[in-house]
Design a protein around this motif. Sequence first.
Motif, PDB file in Angstrom:
ATOM      1  N   GLU A 290       0.834  -1.201   0.000  1.00 20.13           N
ATOM      2  CA  GLU A 290       0.000   0.000   0.000  1.00 20.13           C
ATOM      3  C   GLU A 290       0.872   1.255   0.000  1.00 20.13           C
ATOM      4  N   ALA A 291       1.892   1.238   0.847  1.00 21.62           N
ATOM      5  CA  ALA A 291       2.780   2.397   0.938  1.00 21.62           C
ATOM      6  C   ALA A 291       3.455   2.665  -0.408  1.00 21.62           C
ATOM      7  N   ARG A 292       3.932   1.607  -1.054  1.00 25.15           N
ATOM      8  CA  ARG A 292       4.611   1.769  -2.345  1.00 25.15           C
ATOM      9  C   ARG A 292       3.639   2.272  -3.399  1.00 25.15           C
ATOM     10  N   THR A 293       2.425   1.739  -3.397  1.00 25.38           N
ATOM     11  CA  THR A 293       1.443   2.155  -4.400  1.00 25.38           C
ATOM     12  C   THR A 293       1.168   3.645  -4.290  1.00 25.38           C
ATOM     13  N   THR A 294       1.119   4.132  -3.063  1.00 25.47           N
ATOM     14  CA  THR A 294       0.815   5.539  -2.831  1.00 25.47           C
ATOM     15  C   THR A 294       1.907   6.459  -3.363  1.00 25.47           C
ATOM     16  N   GLU A 295       3.100   5.912  -3.551  1.00 25.35           N
ATOM     17  CA  GLU A 295       4.205   6.734  -4.053  1.00 25.35           C
ATOM     18  C   GLU A 295       4.064   7.132  -5.528  1.00 25.35           C
TER      19      GLU A 295
END
Length: 106
Positions: free
Chosen positions: A23-28
């Motif tokens: 999720e964190a990576r996708t938000t980047e």
Amino acid sequence: MRNERLVEKIALGRIRTLLQNAEARTTERNDASKKLARRYVGLARKIGMRYKVSIPKELKWRVCKGCGNFLVPGVNCGVRLVSSHGYAAYVCECGEERHVFYKKAR
Ligand SMILES: [Zn+2]
């Protein structure tokens, strides 16, 4: 038996961590991060299969069946409400739809 349970617990913990990272990576919102996010999802799935634990319900619906994206509304999926049927349709960028019911089924 005890050991098996412990293994399951650890596997579940890893799955959660991987999906949180996804999720964190996708938000980047960049291509390299996106690739990583998919890799995390793939690993989470593999761990699930290997240790026969399923991805927790609250996370399962956020993983696209079609392409393995971790769905983050506004980043890689759109949300549409279908009030007549009582569900939200999460439409992934690959075209896959996921229906999440917000009304209790009769
Ligand atoms: Zn998809």
